[in-house]
Scaffold this active site. Structure first.
Site, PDB file in Angstrom:
ATOM      1  CD  GLU A   4      -8.732   5.397  -1.073  1.00  0.00           C
ATOM      2  OE1 GLU A   4      -9.578   5.129  -0.226  1.00  0.00           O
ATOM      3  OE2 GLU A   4      -7.742   6.114  -0.819  1.00  0.00           O
ATOM      4  CG  ASP A  52      -4.267   5.885   1.337  1.00  0.00           C
ATOM      5  OD1 ASP A  52      -5.208   5.125   1.601  1.00  0.00           O
ATOM      6  OD2 ASP A  52      -4.077   6.974   1.908  1.00  0.00           O
ATOM      7  CG  HIS A  62      -9.071  -1.199   4.416  1.00  0.00           C
ATOM      8  ND1 HIS A  62      -9.006  -1.122   3.039  1.00  0.00           N
ATOM      9  CD2 HIS A  62      -8.496  -0.072   4.873  1.00  0.00           C
ATOM     10  CE1 HIS A  62      -8.406   0.004   2.703  1.00  0.00           C
ATOM     11  NE2 HIS A  62      -8.077   0.653   3.787  1.00  0.00           N
ATOM     12  CG  ASP A  63     -11.181   2.448   3.918  1.00  0.00           C
ATOM     13  OD1 ASP A  63     -10.637   2.301   5.031  1.00  0.00           O
ATOM     14  OD2 ASP A  63     -10.585   2.889   2.918  1.00  0.00           O
ATOM     15  CG  ASP A  92      -2.248   0.554   1.026  1.00  0.00           C
ATOM     16  OD1 ASP A  92      -2.326   1.685   0.525  1.00  0.00           O
ATOM     17  OD2 ASP A  92      -3.244  -0.116   1.359  1.00  0.00           O
TER      18      ASP A  92
HETATM   19  C1  NOJ Z   1      -7.878   5.437   2.454  1.00  0.00           C
HETATM   20  C2  NOJ Z   1      -7.594   4.219   3.245  1.00  0.00           C
HETATM   21  O1  NOJ Z   1      -8.152   3.104   2.601  1.00  0.00           O
HETATM   22  C3  NOJ Z   1      -8.163   4.452   4.624  1.00  0.00           C
HETATM   23  O2  NOJ Z   1      -8.179   3.292   5.390  1.00  0.00           O
HETATM   24  C4  NOJ Z   1      -7.383   5.555   5.256  1.00  0.00           C
HETATM   25  O3  NOJ Z   1      -7.964   5.896   6.493  1.00  0.00           O
HETATM   26  C5  NOJ Z   1      -7.326   6.802   4.394  1.00  0.00           C
HETATM   27  N1  NOJ Z   1      -7.143   6.528   3.002  1.00  0.00           N
HETATM   28  C6  NOJ Z   1      -6.213   7.707   4.832  1.00  0.00           C
HETATM   29  O4  NOJ Z   1      -4.978   7.161   4.494  1.00  0.00           O
END
Ligand code: NOJ
Ligand code: CA
Length: 558
Positions: free
Chosen positions: A257, A200, A328-329, A99
């Site tokens: 992302e 990210d 995971h989010d 990541d």
């Molecule tokens: C996206 C990530 O997937 C998330 O878990 C994170 O809190 C934020 N970006 C900040 O890095």
């Protein structure tokens, strides 16, 4: 004709290391734990493994706050473990992604500590530091995790910018030295033998020219940084340079992302010469999220159908996006993609079928393949996730009762997807010999790998078949390069599509409802390639679909 790339026909799998498998009984998943489970992943049939961050980190945001890009968090293991993982993954034919978190670092990072010691020195320029306005922050931006995006530097009237938590200061991409440092680090990892990165929050690296206040969009007088980002122009220069200086040299695979791309930008991101190999299709996630979690919308099957069709259409002429039902989010797809969680294997298999056979790169999040579901939280103290706490407070501030606020967080919390992986029905789901860092979902006695491995009808067995079908050489050309076309759109709660390739057409048809139904066929069905039903009855031109039935079949060219 699109140039073929090695990753086009691959299936990706996301590992959330902290919750995957604990090899040493400290309650925290680790790199040795991943190594021990590589054969399980091989058998599942996935190819590209993405690890959520394992770098050194105070874990304020579970590793998305990196304090040293060149080291491994000791909770996860050592650099030697990481090197072993790279080697063991390679041995089994996996591609390994790390990541890449480069919009911000941790407030514990050396750069930031030095910047705080001397905001006017060289390291002050590594971050966005601005004068306050009459005792207030420079402007009224609200961070994603709640509160001002500016934090005052103690003993001064200066503030630093953080779009996420205050422990995640944004790096100043306008500073060439910062960019050089980051490129050096990226190349260092690629030279170590990883195959690429999940990237990210990359859209955040470009800020608007002026750091000014916007019209408030909430009671707190602040304005969401989503809005602010609409005015950020010129990210392309950064991304072009990033690619040229790093990924391109190594033919690395990159998956970005990106939540806030602007209209018409998709070709620049993932087109033939795009900045990235691919990016996630967040059409569904964007559609369901309100300004805050308590304003999130419920999606019904017809909404999901419309959104999937929309996402596929957008990517069609441009490139490949990556398809997910959870990560995971996000909450677990097995729960969030149904208004009333039907708690049945058929619905979980149906959802997997829809997602994995779409055009694009399928990404499976750990536990999805056994149908892991949302957790039931009975008290806010059980929730660990930093954003959940902020959202809970926000819900209360806006007049929800404690019960209502907890219910909101319960549906939406990122911890739903972060509970330990359920390996068996032994204590703590076989995840750890110790006490897990986050409570195991009590449904582990029912939902676990060991039980499902022994059952040919289980969700896991189905996922293995589903992935094998997607990769079956006889149909690969259709699933990878075939077009996507809507099918039976007018049939309510039927979510169906064709994949059409040079070698034939496949129909994916699902009954996105509890009630079984008949579907009047417009196609001549050939061979059934996969189904979650006991059988597929076709009689007098009708296909009989079970409750949450899914049928994948060849059809004759129309
Ligand atoms: C996206 C990530 O997937 C998330 O878990 C994170 O809190 C934020 N970006 C900040 O890095
Ligand atoms: Ca451990």
């Amino acid at each position: 004709m699109m140039e073929k790339k090695w990753w086009h026909n691959k299936v990706m799998y996301q590992i959330y290391p902290k919750s995957f498998f604990d090899s040493n009984g400290d309650g925290i998943g680790d790199l040795q734990g991943i190594i021990q489970k590589l054969d399980y992943l091989k058998e599942l049939g996935v190819d590209i493994l993405w690890l959520s961050p394992v770098y050194e980190s105070p874990m304020i945001d579970q590793g998305y706050d990196i304090s040293d890009y060149y080291n491994i968090n000791p909770d996860f293991g050592s650099m030697a473990d990481m090197e072993l993982l790279i080697a063991e993954a390679k041995k089994r034919g996996f591609y390994l992604l790390m990541d890449l978190v480069i919009n911000h670092c941790s407030s514990e990072h050396e750069w930031f500590k030095r910047a705080m010691e001397n905001p006017e020195g060289k390291y002050g320029e590594y971050f966005y530091i601005r004068e306050g306005k009459e005792g207030n922050p420079p402007c009224n931006w609200r961070s994603y995790f709640g509160g001002s995006a500016w934090e005052r530097i103690e003993g001064t009237d200066r503030y630093y910018l953080h779009m996420f938590a205050k422990e995640q200061p944004d790096l100043n991409w306008e500073n060439e030295e910062v960019r050089r440092e980051l490129y050096k680090m990226i190349n260092w990892w690629l030279e170590k033998g990883i195959d690429g990165f999940r990237i990210d929050a990359i859209i955040n690296i470009k800020k608007p020219k002026e750091f000014v206040s916007y019209e408030a969009d909430g009671e707190d007088g602040l304005c969401s940084v989503h809005k602010v980002l609409e005015d950020a122009q010129g990210i392309g220069e950064f991304l072009t340079e990033l690619k040229r200086e790093t990924f391109e040299k190594h033919d690395a695979f990159t998956i970005a992302e990106v939540f806030d791309d602007k209209e018409g930008e998709l070709p620049l991101f993932i087109g033939e010469n795009g900045y990235f190999s691919t990016m996630f299709d967040f059409t569904i996630e964007k559609a369901r999220s309100g300004k805050a979690w308590y304003e999130d919308k419920k999606l019904y099957p017809e909404d999901i159908k419309r959104l999937i069709f929309q996402g596929q259409k957008e990517s069609e002429a441009v490139g490949f996006r990556a398809n997910i039902i959870e990560n995971h989010d996000e909450p677990r797809g097995a729960s969030s993609m149904f208004v009333k969680d039907p708690k049945c294997d058929a619905s979980v298999k149906m959802l997997g079928t829809i997602s994995v056979l779409l055009r694009g790169v399928p990404v499976i999040y750990q536990g999805q393949e056994i149908g892991m579901k949302n957790m039931v939280f009975t008290d806010i103290s059980e929730v660990d996730d930093i954003s959940s706490k902020a959202q809970y407070a926000l819900a209360l501030e806006n007049g929800l009762t404690k019960e209502e606020a907890l219910a909101v967080v319960g549906e939406r919390t990122r911890d739903n997807a972060r509970t330990p992986f359920q390996w068996s029905d032994e204590r703590e789901a076989g995840f750890t010999d110790g006490a897990p860092w986050l409570k195991v979902n009590p449904n582990y006695t029912e939902i676990n790998v060991r039980k499902q491995e022994a059952d040919a009808d289980s969700v896991l067995s189905y996922y293995r078949k589903l992935i094998a079908l997607r990769k079956n050489p006889a149909y690969q050309d259709i699933f990878v390069y075939g077009t996507f076309e809507k099918a039976y759109e007018e049939a309510e709660n039927v979510l169906a599509y064709y994949r059409k390739g040079d070698t034939g057409t496949v129909l994916v048809v699902t009954n996105y409802q509890k009630e079984p139904r008949k579907l009047r066929l417009k196609d001549t069905v050939g061979k059934v390639l996969l189904t979650n039903q006991r059988d597929v009855k076709i009689e007098d031109g009708d296909m009989y679909l079970d409750s949450f039935g899914a049928v994948v079949c060849t059809v004759e060219e129309r």
